[in-house]
Scaffold this active site. Structure first.
Site, short mmCIF file in Angstrom:
data_model
loop_
_atom_site.label_atom_id
_atom_site.label_comp_id
_atom_site.label_asym_id
_atom_site.label_seq_id
_atom_site.Cartn_x
_atom_site.Cartn_y
_atom_site.Cartn_z
N MET A 116 13.92 -25.17 22.71
CA MET A 116 14.15 -26.56 23.12
C MET A 116 13.40 -27.54 22.23
SD MET A 116 16.31 -26.47 25.54
CE MET A 116 16.30 -28.07 26.31
N ASP A 134 3.17 -26.20 17.19
CA ASP A 134 3.21 -24.90 17.87
C ASP A 134 1.87 -24.21 17.64
OD1 ASP A 134 4.14 -22.22 18.90
OD2 ASP A 134 6.04 -23.32 18.97
N VAL A 159 6.62 -26.13 25.96
CA VAL A 159 6.02 -24.80 25.77
C VAL A 159 6.55 -23.88 26.87
CG1 VAL A 159 3.98 -25.70 24.60
CG2 VAL A 159 3.93 -25.42 27.08
N GLU A 187 7.52 -21.74 30.08
CA GLU A 187 7.62 -22.18 31.47
C GLU A 187 6.58 -21.43 32.30
OE1 GLU A 187 9.13 -24.67 32.42
OE2 GLU A 187 10.25 -24.45 34.27
N LYS A 193 1.08 -24.54 30.41
CA LYS A 193 1.33 -26.00 30.41
C LYS A 193 0.04 -26.75 30.70
CE LYS A 193 6.31 -26.03 31.31
NZ LYS A 193 6.96 -26.18 30.03
N SER A 205 11.93 -26.99 33.29
CA SER A 205 13.21 -27.00 34.01
C SER A 205 13.04 -26.66 35.47
CB SER A 205 14.22 -26.06 33.34
OG SER A 205 13.60 -24.94 32.83
N HIS A 252 13.86 -34.03 31.21
CA HIS A 252 14.51 -32.72 31.19
C HIS A 252 15.77 -32.75 30.34
CE1 HIS A 252 16.69 -29.39 33.67
NE2 HIS A 252 16.08 -28.89 32.63
N ASN A 261 20.03 -28.66 38.02
CA ASN A 261 19.94 -27.21 38.21
C ASN A 261 20.17 -26.79 39.65
OD1 ASN A 261 19.66 -26.68 35.55
ND2 ASN A 261 17.42 -26.49 35.58
P1 NAD Z 1 10.74 -20.96 23.97
O1 NAD Z 1 10.04 -19.72 24.39
O2 NAD Z 1 11.88 -20.84 23.06
O3 NAD Z 1 9.71 -21.94 23.26
C1 NAD Z 1 8.41 -22.18 23.70
C2 NAD Z 1 7.54 -22.47 22.50
O4 NAD Z 1 6.29 -22.93 22.94
C3 NAD Z 1 7.30 -21.26 21.61
O5 NAD Z 1 7.65 -21.58 20.28
C4 NAD Z 1 5.83 -21.01 21.75
O6 NAD Z 1 5.24 -20.46 20.58
C5 NAD Z 1 5.32 -22.41 22.06
N1 NAD Z 1 4.01 -22.42 22.69
C6 NAD Z 1 3.58 -21.65 23.70
N2 NAD Z 1 2.31 -21.99 24.02
C7 NAD Z 1 1.95 -22.99 23.20
C8 NAD Z 1 0.75 -23.73 23.03
N3 NAD Z 1 -0.30 -23.53 23.77
N4 NAD Z 1 0.76 -24.70 22.09
C9 NAD Z 1 1.84 -24.90 21.31
N5 NAD Z 1 2.96 -24.22 21.42
C10 NAD Z 1 3.03 -23.27 22.34
O7 NAD Z 1 11.11 -21.71 25.31
P2 NAD Z 1 12.23 -22.84 25.56
O8 NAD Z 1 13.46 -22.20 26.03
O9 NAD Z 1 12.26 -23.75 24.39
O10 NAD Z 1 11.61 -23.59 26.82
C11 NAD Z 1 10.56 -24.52 26.66
C12 NAD Z 1 10.48 -25.39 27.90
O11 NAD Z 1 11.71 -26.07 28.06
C13 NAD Z 1 10.28 -24.63 29.20
O12 NAD Z 1 9.45 -25.40 30.05
C14 NAD Z 1 11.67 -24.49 29.77
O13 NAD Z 1 11.67 -24.35 31.17
C15 NAD Z 1 12.25 -25.82 29.36
N6 NAD Z 1 13.71 -25.88 29.28
C16 NAD Z 1 14.41 -24.85 28.76
C17 NAD Z 1 15.79 -24.94 28.69
C18 NAD Z 1 16.59 -23.83 28.08
O14 NAD Z 1 17.84 -23.89 28.15
N7 NAD Z 1 15.98 -22.86 27.45
C19 NAD Z 1 16.45 -26.10 29.17
C20 NAD Z 1 15.69 -27.14 29.68
C21 NAD Z 1 14.32 -27.02 29.73
#
Ligand code: NAD
Length: 737
Positions: A337, A356, A413, A415, A420, A442, A463, A513
């Site tokens: 995301m 990251d 980051v 979920e 967080k 989410s 979101h 959702n």
């Molecule tokens: P993802 O696992 O692809 O990405 C998360 C990233 O965060 C990773 O690159 C990880 O290295 C990084 N990270 C973790 N801890 C960290 C830290 N302390 N500092 C910096 N970076 C850090 O996950 P995603 O699918 O991109 O989801 C991210 C957020 O977006 C979640 O909260 C998820 O619920 C939300 N979200 C996801 C979707 C979806 O369709 N995947 C849709 C809407 C919202």
């Protein structure tokens, strides 16, 4: 004579240049006043013997966006009031109003002096229909110039001569394709189709238009000449015999018969091509009147035209907060995301730092922008320089100190509450007091996450939906303590990246959702009842959903559903998830390792391309199967729409959604809820709350308590209310029961 919305200047060459330039508007639109003035201009140019011809252009960067919102709203109010008094007179009145543009444009076409439309920028709807009624059309060559008749997208169709002129300028198949999809044309494509005469450099536009007149342009439309033949050859030719029998079937495949506007285009073109032009226009006017009177047209125009524009322009933005400037935005978490959020931010011209855990992970996030830019450059949507500029705005880094001058930080980051929490603390250690912090969670309630913040009034949920670069909706979530500045900043940011926001209060799953889970859960119920999977998917599409529920579940990942269901059980107790649903998902993940598209196997099998996905045959063995003849497809369709609409009604009752426009727009843009209904609440209002309650009661008797109408709905049914009446967005937002 002077006009408010136009200027007219006649040169020594006898050519009058009419320039459309509405005061106090960034875009020219059709209003009643504009039509009055256009009529007067026509009269003036006809009567003035010194005028030999007319060039019609616009002084705005675009030519015109088409009809004006307030005019359309006024037309519907007039119709409602008149219908209440006398339905027959109302229909007659609507017929006359609907024909105003038709006959004005026809008068231009038959005025005896040549008119050329000099299309300097994007030209939509009625403005393109006006141009088609001119005797010549010249378009400025520009990447941003688009020509379209997009009316079908808001439930109507080009009813000011559009269906008749397009089908007489180009072949019927291209005409149908263009109008039933509402697609935008580049100037080059419009020229290739025969819809415009010339494409010239912008500086040459008016001269080229004048030259057409000087070269002796005939002030007669081709269809008004004796012996005219439509380019496709009418409807009685061998080519037409290939097209017409198939056309209704193709339309039905694409629309499941849900869109009266699209069907009317077919009828207008087919019937119109067999008639003299003026009679054909009258036929179009009749169909237009009929379509304008449908619930579909009313609801789609309200949600997809009026409400969407109002929300986009900040209908929910708190007054009095100065407009936000975004000199820098931070995105923390460069994963799936975050990487795309950084891209859309840079695409809006805002510098963004993408953080990251280490440089490699951050770089991987920027690579997503690089890929998207390369695609855009190769497709000609961006120049190489524009692509490079965009990429120069994305700075990948693991260094939180780079956030010290960010106006907004968005975290994306993992979920996980603890991850967080750590990120919120790390970010707040470096950002100034004025910076707004947004979470893209989410599922985790915003108020809970904000407890980790030293300034919860600066904390808000933003979101996004995946794929971020394509999805037009963003859900803005207010935590208990979220303040006006945080809300305004979030809305300003969403506007800047050209998405439509809805503002909702905090709850598990927020609005979108919650509804999506209902959709998927209903499919789980159907599977357990033994409904063949293909029927489930097809019934959903026939109900108007763009993607079947099982296909959708594969896209979002079945293991994510498992995670969310387990979290619900942990947080809310075992009754929060149906045991059959948990058993199905546990079996798919823990026993069969069918996670969805991401591992090539879910409800569908995903073979290597170019082979297409197909439903997994093993689904049949999970439950004893019903015969197709034992299943009523209409009931399946109702179950999908009703369960989602009921969930929306619950969010209104709980005070999560407070404005019906947001439920409607959010449901269409967020998960494609049957657009012809105008959205989840318009679906209920459209059939009437009383009828909806009766339907829900019937479904609840057969398919479970989750269909039981809520007390708000029962109360509204008893009082004869609608959502748009009780929660009128234009007065004070009403209170839930
Ligand atoms: P993802 O696992 O692809 O990405 C998360 C990233 O965060 C990773 O690159 C990880 O290295 C990084 N990270 C973790 N801890 C960290 C830290 N302390 N500092 C910096 N970076 C850090 O996950 P995603 O699918 O991109 O989801 C991210 C957020 O977006 C979640 O909260 C998820 O619920 C939300 N979200 C996801 C979707 C979806 O369709 N995947 C849709 C809407 C919202």
């Amino acid at each position: 004579m002077t006009y408010k919305n136009f200027t007219i200047e006649t040169g020594a060459d006898g050519i009058a240049l009419i320039t459309w330039d509405m005061p106090d508007k960034s875009m020219n639109v059709f209003t009643v006043e504009v039509m009055d003035e256009l009529e007067a201009l026509l009269k003036q140019t006809v009567e003035d013997a010194a005028i030999k011809g007319v060039v019609f252009t616009s002084a705005k960067s675009s030519f015109s966006g088409g009809a004006d919102l307030t005019m359309i709203r006024g037309m519907f109010s007039m119709l409602q009031e008149a219908t209440a008094k006398d339905p027959e007179t109302a229909k007659q009145k609507l017929f006359e109003v609907a024909g105003r543009m038709t006959w004005l444009f026809r008068a231009i076409e038959t005025n005896g002096k040549p008119w050329v439309s000099a299309i300097n920028g994007t030209c939509m709807g009625g403005a393109f229909e006006l141009s088609l009624a001119c005797h010549g059309r010249v378009v400025a060559n520009g990447k941003s110039v688009k020509l379209a008749l997009p009316e079908v997208k808001v439930g109507i169709f080009p009813g000011a001569g559009g269906t008749q002129r397009v089908s007489r300028l180009t072949d019927a198949q291209s005409a149908l394709q263009m109008m039933t999809t509402g697609q935008s044309l580049t100037p080059q494509r419009a020229k290739a189709m025969g819809l415009v005469d010339q494409v010239v450099e912008p500086a040459e536009l008016v001269n080229a238009a004048k030259q057409m007149i000087k070269d002796g342009l005939k002030p007669v439309a081709p269809w008004d000449e004796k012996g005219f033949k439509a380019p496709g050859g009418g409807v009685w030719t061998p080519a037409a015999a290939q097209l017409w029998p198939a056309a209704p079937a193709i339309l039905r495949r694409e629309t499941a018969g849900n869109y009266p506007g699209a069907l009317a285009i077919l009828k207008c073109v087919y019937e119109g091509l067999q008639l003299p032009f003026d009679t054909a226009l009258k036929v179009e006017q009749r169909y237009f009147t009929q379509v304008l009177g449908t619930t579909e047209a009313f609801s789609m125009i309200r949600s997809l035209f009026i409400s969407m524009q109002e929300l986009g322009k900040g209908a929910r933005r708190p007054a009095g907060v100065p407009k936000s400037e975004f000199k820098k935005v931070g995105v923390v978490g460069a994963g799936f995301m975050g990487a795309s959020i950084a891209y859309v931010t840079a695409a809006a011209g805002i510098p963004v730092v993408l953080i990251d855990r280490d440089q490699e992970a951050a770089d991987k996030g920027k690579a997503v922008s690089e890929k998207l830019v390369a695609e855009s450059v190769s497709k000609g949507r961006l120049t190489k320089e524009e692509g490079e500029k965009l990429l120069s705005l994305v700075t990948p880094t693991p260094d939180y100190a780079t956030l010290s001058d960010a106006d907004l930080v968005i975290e994306a980051v993992f979920e996980d509450r603890n991850v967080k929490k750590a990120v919120i603390e790390q970010v707040e250690a470096v950002i100034p007091a004025t910076t707004i912090f947004a979470s893209n969670t989410s599922t985790l309630p915003i108020s809970g996450l904000a407890e980790n913040s030293k300034r919860p009034e600066q904390f808000v949920g933003v979101h996004f939906f995946s794929p971020v670069e394509k999805m037009m909706l963003t859900e803005v979530i207010l935590g208990e303590k979220t303040g006006d500045k945080a809300l305004a900043t979030a809305l300003d940011f969403v506007a800047k990246i050209k998405k439509t926001p809805i503002v909702v209060n905090d709850t598990r799953g927020f609005f979108v959702n919650r509804c999506v889970f209902r959709y998927i859960n209903e499919a789980y119920d159907m599977l357990a009842e033994g409904v063949p999977a293909a029927m489930i998917e097809n019934a959903a599409k026939m109900a108007g959903m763009p993607v079947g529920p099982l296909s959708l579940n594969d896209e979002v990942a079945v293991d994510l559903s498992q995670k969310i269901m387990k979290a619900s059980i942990a947080d809310l107790g075992p009754n929060s998830v149906k045991p059959e649903h948990m058993a199905l998902v546990d079996q798919l993940i823990d026993v069969l390792d069918r996670r969805g598209r991401k591992n090539g196997r879910g409800f569908y099998d995903y073979p290597a391309k170019p082979a297409k996905k197909s439903l997994w045959p093993g689904l049949k063995d999970l439950y004893p199967q019903k015969k197709a003849s034992e299943v009523d497809v209409n009931v399946l369709k109702q179950r999908f729409l009703v369960t989602i609409a009921l969930e929306t009604a619950r969010t209104v009752e709980e005070g999560i959604v407070t404005d019906p426009r947001e439920a409607d727009v959010g449901s269409i843009l967020g998960f494609g809820f049957a657009p012809y209904t105008g959205g989840t609440l318009s679906y209920i209002d459209g059939m009437g709350v009383k009828a909806f309650v009766t339907l829900a009661e019937k479904l609840s008797r057969e398919y479970g308590d989750h269909f039981a109408p809520t007390s708000l709905l029962k109360d509204m049914a008893a009082k004869g209310e609608t959502f748009y009446g009780r929660f009128d967005p234009y007065t004070k937002v009403g209170a839930a029961a």
